[in-house]
Design a protein around this motif. Sequence first.
Motif, PDB file in Angstrom:
ATOM      1  N   MET A   1       0.840  -1.192   0.000  1.00  0.00           N
ATOM      2  CA  MET A   1       0.000   0.000   0.000  1.00  0.00           C
ATOM      3  C   MET A   1       0.884   1.254   0.000  1.00  0.00           C
ATOM      4  SD  MET A   1      -3.030   0.932   2.708  1.00  0.00           S
ATOM      5  CE  MET A   1      -2.049   1.818   3.884  1.00  0.00           C
ATOM      6  N   VAL A   2       0.592   2.216  -0.867  1.00  0.00           N
ATOM      7  CA  VAL A   2       1.375   3.458  -0.895  1.00  0.00           C
ATOM      8  C   VAL A   2       0.858   4.367   0.207  1.00  0.00           C
ATOM      9  CG1 VAL A   2       2.076   5.455  -2.263  1.00  0.00           C
ATOM     10  CG2 VAL A   2       1.638   3.259  -3.391  1.00  0.00           C
ATOM     11  N   GLN A   3       1.782   4.802   1.082  1.00  0.00           N
ATOM     12  CA  GLN A   3       1.356   5.688   2.174  1.00  0.00           C
ATOM     13  C   GLN A   3       1.577   7.137   1.769  1.00  0.00           C
ATOM     14  OE1 GLN A   3       3.476   4.504   5.674  1.00  0.00           O
ATOM     15  NE2 GLN A   3       1.779   3.219   6.334  1.00  0.00           N
ATOM     16  N   ARG A   4       0.640   8.015   2.140  1.00  0.00           N
ATOM     17  CA  ARG A   4       0.851   9.419   1.842  1.00  0.00           C
ATOM     18  C   ARG A   4       1.874   9.979   2.826  1.00  0.00           C
ATOM     19  NH1 ARG A   4      -1.312  12.041   5.903  1.00  0.00           N
ATOM     20  NH2 ARG A   4      -3.273  11.348   6.841  1.00  0.00           N
ATOM     21  N   PRO A   5       2.582  11.066   2.450  1.00  0.00           N
ATOM     22  CA  PRO A   5       3.549  11.641   3.397  1.00  0.00           C
ATOM     23  C   PRO A   5       2.862  12.130   4.662  1.00  0.00           C
ATOM     24  CG  PRO A   5       3.757  12.643   1.200  1.00  0.00           C
ATOM     25  CD  PRO A   5       2.524  11.787   1.162  1.00  0.00           C
ATOM     26  N   ARG A   6       3.572  12.027   5.788  1.00  0.00           N
ATOM     27  CA  ARG A   6       3.034  12.573   7.041  1.00  0.00           C
ATOM     28  C   ARG A   6       3.044  14.081   6.981  1.00  0.00           C
ATOM     29  NH1 ARG A   6       5.635   8.758  11.650  1.00  0.00           N
ATOM     30  NH2 ARG A   6       5.151   6.925  10.423  1.00  0.00           N
ATOM     31  N   ARG A   7       1.952  14.675   7.439  1.00  0.00           N
ATOM     32  CA  ARG A   7       1.817  16.134   7.341  1.00  0.00           C
ATOM     33  C   ARG A   7       2.221  16.772   8.677  1.00  0.00           C
ATOM     34  NH1 ARG A   7      -4.281  15.447   5.636  1.00  0.00           N
ATOM     35  NH2 ARG A   7      -4.072  14.352   7.597  1.00  0.00           N
ATOM     36  N   ILE A   8       3.165  17.699   8.592  1.00  0.00           N
ATOM     37  CA  ILE A   8       3.753  18.252   9.818  1.00  0.00           C
ATOM     38  C   ILE A   8       3.444  19.746   9.931  1.00  0.00           C
ATOM     39  CG2 ILE A   8       5.873  18.406  11.197  1.00  0.00           C
ATOM     40  CD1 ILE A   8       5.392  15.537  10.186  1.00  0.00           C
ATOM     41  N   ALA A   9       2.996  20.155  11.104  1.00  0.00           N
ATOM     42  CA  ALA A   9       2.900  21.594  11.426  1.00  0.00           C
ATOM     43  C   ALA A   9       4.178  21.951  12.180  1.00  0.00           C
ATOM     44  CB  ALA A   9       1.680  21.867  12.298  1.00  0.00           C
ATOM     45  N   VAL A  10       4.941  22.926  11.656  1.00  0.00           N
ATOM     46  CA  VAL A  10       6.227  23.282  12.264  1.00  0.00           C
ATOM     47  C   VAL A  10       6.098  24.632  12.974  1.00  0.00           C
ATOM     48  CG1 VAL A  10       8.704  23.581  11.885  1.00  0.00           C
ATOM     49  CG2 VAL A  10       7.405  22.038  10.392  1.00  0.00           C
ATOM     50  N   LEU A  11       5.993  24.602  14.278  1.00  0.00           N
ATOM     51  CA  LEU A  11       5.907  25.830  15.071  1.00  0.00           C
ATOM     52  C   LEU A  11       7.327  26.229  15.464  1.00  0.00           C
ATOM     53  CD1 LEU A  11       2.988  24.822  15.060  1.00  0.00           C
ATOM     54  CD2 LEU A  11       2.825  25.375  17.487  1.00  0.00           C
ATOM     55  N   GLY A  12       7.700  27.470  15.112  1.00  0.00           N
ATOM     56  CA  GLY A  12       9.088  27.895  15.333  1.00  0.00           C
ATOM     57  C   GLY A  12       9.954  27.537  14.136  1.00  0.00           C
ATOM     58  N   SER A  13       9.368  27.610  12.931  1.00  0.00           N
ATOM     59  CA  SER A  13      10.081  27.131  11.733  1.00  0.00           C
ATOM     60  C   SER A  13      11.318  27.972  11.402  1.00  0.00           C
ATOM     61  CB  SER A  13       9.140  27.099  10.522  1.00  0.00           C
ATOM     62  OG  SER A  13       8.721  28.409  10.181  1.00  0.00           O
TER      63      SER A  13
ATOM     64  N   ASP B   1       9.018  11.940   0.176  1.00  0.00           N
ATOM     65  CA  ASP B   1       7.971  10.911   0.061  1.00  0.00           C
ATOM     66  C   ASP B   1       7.355  10.591   1.414  1.00  0.00           C
ATOM     67  OD1 ASP B   1       8.783  10.819  -2.488  1.00  0.00           O
ATOM     68  OD2 ASP B   1       9.985   8.981  -2.252  1.00  0.00           O
ATOM     69  N   ARG B   2       8.078  10.966   2.494  1.00  0.00           N
ATOM     70  CA  ARG B   2       7.628  10.587   3.837  1.00  0.00           C
ATOM     71  C   ARG B   2       6.983  11.748   4.594  1.00  0.00           C
ATOM     72  NH1 ARG B   2       9.993   5.758   5.536  1.00  0.00           N
ATOM     73  NH2 ARG B   2      11.004   4.773   3.764  1.00  0.00           N
ATOM     74  N   PHE B   3       7.480  12.989   4.327  1.00  0.00           N
ATOM     75  CA  PHE B   3       7.005  14.129   5.113  1.00  0.00           C
ATOM     76  C   PHE B   3       6.641  15.298   4.216  1.00  0.00           C
ATOM     77  CE2 PHE B   3      10.441  12.399   8.032  1.00  0.00           C
ATOM     78  CZ  PHE B   3       9.566  11.829   8.951  1.00  0.00           C
ATOM     79  N   VAL B   4       5.666  16.086   4.684  1.00  0.00           N
ATOM     80  CA  VAL B   4       5.365  17.356   4.026  1.00  0.00           C
ATOM     81  C   VAL B   4       4.995  18.352   5.129  1.00  0.00           C
ATOM     82  CG1 VAL B   4       2.962  16.637   3.545  1.00  0.00           C
ATOM     83  CG2 VAL B   4       3.943  18.520   2.280  1.00  0.00           C
ATOM     84  N   ALA B   5       5.482  19.590   5.018  1.00  0.00           N
ATOM     85  CA  ALA B   5       5.132  20.619   6.012  1.00  0.00           C
ATOM     86  C   ALA B   5       3.857  21.309   5.554  1.00  0.00           C
ATOM     87  CB  ALA B   5       6.273  21.624   6.153  1.00  0.00           C
ATOM     88  N   VAL B   6       2.822  21.282   6.391  1.00  0.00           N
ATOM     89  CA  VAL B   6       1.543  21.895   5.999  1.00  0.00           C
ATOM     90  C   VAL B   6       1.292  23.208   6.716  1.00  0.00           C
ATOM     91  CG1 VAL B   6       0.347  19.792   5.290  1.00  0.00           C
ATOM     92  CG2 VAL B   6       0.298  20.478   7.702  1.00  0.00           C
ATOM     93  N   ALA B   7       2.102  23.508   7.735  1.00  0.00           N
ATOM     94  CA  ALA B   7       1.899  24.756   8.470  1.00  0.00           C
ATOM     95  C   ALA B   7       3.243  25.232   9.014  1.00  0.00           C
ATOM     96  CB  ALA B   7       0.926  24.515   9.633  1.00  0.00           C
ATOM     97  N   LEU B   8       3.478  26.541   8.940  1.00  0.00           N
ATOM     98  CA  LEU B   8       4.729  27.123   9.426  1.00  0.00           C
ATOM     99  C   LEU B   8       4.409  28.303  10.337  1.00  0.00           C
ATOM    100  CD1 LEU B   8       6.863  27.396   6.127  1.00  0.00           C
ATOM    101  CD2 LEU B   8       6.856  25.520   7.795  1.00  0.00           C
ATOM    102  N   ALA B   9       5.073  28.363  11.491  1.00  0.00           N
ATOM    103  CA  ALA B   9       4.887  29.512  12.398  1.00  0.00           C
ATOM    104  C   ALA B   9       6.240  30.052  12.820  1.00  0.00           C
ATOM    105  CB  ALA B   9       4.095  29.088  13.631  1.00  0.00           C
ATOM    106  N   GLY B  10       6.379  31.356  12.787  1.00  0.00           N
ATOM    107  CA  GLY B  10       7.602  32.012  13.233  1.00  0.00           C
ATOM    108  C   GLY B  10       7.266  33.199  14.115  1.00  0.00           C
ATOM    109  N   GLY B  11       8.328  33.874  14.576  1.00  0.00           N
ATOM    110  CA  GLY B  11       8.133  35.024  15.457  1.00  0.00           C
ATOM    111  C   GLY B  11       8.407  36.335  14.728  1.00  0.00           C
ATOM    112  N   GLN B  12       9.650  36.812  14.843  1.00  0.00           N
ATOM    113  CA  GLN B  12      10.015  38.130  14.291  1.00  0.00           C
ATOM    114  C   GLN B  12      10.697  38.043  12.924  1.00  0.00           C
ATOM    115  OE1 GLN B  12       9.147  40.964  15.892  1.00  0.00           O
ATOM    116  NE2 GLN B  12       8.143  39.614  17.368  1.00  0.00           N
ATOM    117  N   ASN B  13      11.258  36.897  12.612  1.00  0.00           N
ATOM    118  CA  ASN B  13      12.069  36.791  11.387  1.00  0.00           C
ATOM    119  C   ASN B  13      11.158  36.534  10.172  1.00  0.00           C
ATOM    120  OD1 ASN B  13      14.015  36.412   9.476  1.00  0.00           O
ATOM    121  ND2 ASN B  13      15.199  34.911  10.665  1.00  0.00           N
ATOM    122  N   THR B  14      10.421  37.575   9.793  1.00  0.00           N
ATOM    123  CA  THR B  14       9.426  37.409   8.724  1.00  0.00           C
ATOM    124  C   THR B  14      10.089  37.231   7.356  1.00  0.00           C
ATOM    125  OG1 THR B  14       9.258  39.814   8.679  1.00  0.00           O
ATOM    126  CG2 THR B  14       7.541  38.625   9.874  1.00  0.00           C
TER     127      THR B  14
END
Length: 385
Positions: free
Chosen positions: A1-13, A30-43
């Motif tokens: 079975m083909v597994q979809r990549p795990r979706r990661i929310a990265v807080l403090g990216s 193939d294993r991971f994908v970042a679906v959300a990114l959060a940062g502070g001041q370094n826009t």
Amino acid sequence: MVQRPRRIAVLGSTGSIGCQALDVIRQLPDRFVAVALAGGQNTRLLAAQVAQVRPKYVFAEAESPELAAAVEHVGARFVSMDEMAVVEEADVVLVGTAGRAGLTPTLKALRAGRPVAIANKEVLVMAGHLVRRAMLEGDGELRPVDSEHSAIWQCLWGEEAHEIRRILLTASGGAFRDFDRSQLVRVTAEQALNHPTWKMGAKITIDSATLMNKGMETIEAMWLFGVPMEKVEVVLHRESIVHSLVEFSDGSVKAQLGVPDMRLPIQCALAYPDRMPAPPAPALDLGAIGTLHFGRPDLDRFPALALAMEAGRRGGTFPAAMAAADEVAVERFLAGEIGFLDIPRVIERVLERHDSVDDPDLETVLAADAAARQTARLAAVGAPV
Ligand SMILES: NC(=O)c1ccc[n+]([C@@H]2O[C@H](COP(=O)([O-])OP(=O)(O)OC[C@H]3O[C@@H](n4cnc5c(N)ncnc54)[C@H](OP(=O)(O)O)[C@@H]3O)[C@@H](O)[C@H]2O)c1
């Protein structure tokens, strides 16, 4: 079975842990994908990450037209970090923020039953009891990212927690492990930022030099593994190859070893329960290393370690007050306003003045944090507290 990549929310990216997590994710598309990114001041960096990663959700503490344009361009949406922690699309929430920023997102993610890969140690130090409660409420899961706790976690796979006799946390000893007190009085922020083995954010690098980082890790270990402080010990180990050890009731001791590369524990937490191919880096070569050294920490030269372990032992709001005082003291040291040995002095003063509350709720923890910051600011300028 083909597994979809795990979706990661990265807080403090945009931080040290966050950038290394994105590196792990990039290496295993193939294993991971970042679906959300959060940062502070370094826009600026966050805007570049958004353009490259194309997440669905973005948070930044600061505003910037460049970031807003990048978010619009990829069709992403701004959300708060609390919202990001519970988005349906995230399989794992990586909390790589620093200080108290990750506290409520961690609680929300756990209550929603999300696995949380936690690097943000202040969250566990301030409110470990609330984190454990949230985990039980949501049937969620905490996966340690700190290399020492990842090591302990891996040693415990297949073991029973009640069989733990001792947890032995290793400590490199920081930048000044061989300095005497007269040398420690004179160290500068620039010297302290130069860690011998790990490249990390500024706050944790200074905490490593004072051994406060190790002290916080003892409290982190209590909450992550459900053991009292009496079962946690610190062992100096300058090479940072043995990442920590667990002694079991029959006297057997397990250790986890590896090259000092934070991408390994980050990947371990994201990949759990699987093992995935290692990031491109030199493999551990014990023959080349030859000798590993161990020793005991010197609590006279590094009193922050004893202060933290005592705060962990006393519990209540003591650890939150200690973490807040440390944050203020480190800021002042980095600004050149106080000396290196003033950092534990400020923390000690705050703890002496602190009225602890047992089993505090979130509001009480945050109030203790705010009060301790205020006392620390006064103590840092030598004002009466
Ligand atoms: N670095 C390591 O090797 C390491 C190892 C073990 C454990 N840890 C722990 O992991 C945590 C992160 O460490 P680090 O070295 O990666 O720190 P760092 O380089 O200073 O990064 C901190 C991250 O948190 C973000 N941030 C700070 N305040 C925020 C806020 N109010 N809202 C949203 N984002 C905020 C920063 O954003 P901006 O930079 O954009 O402001 C940055 O992305 C710490 O608790 C540390 O003790 C780190």
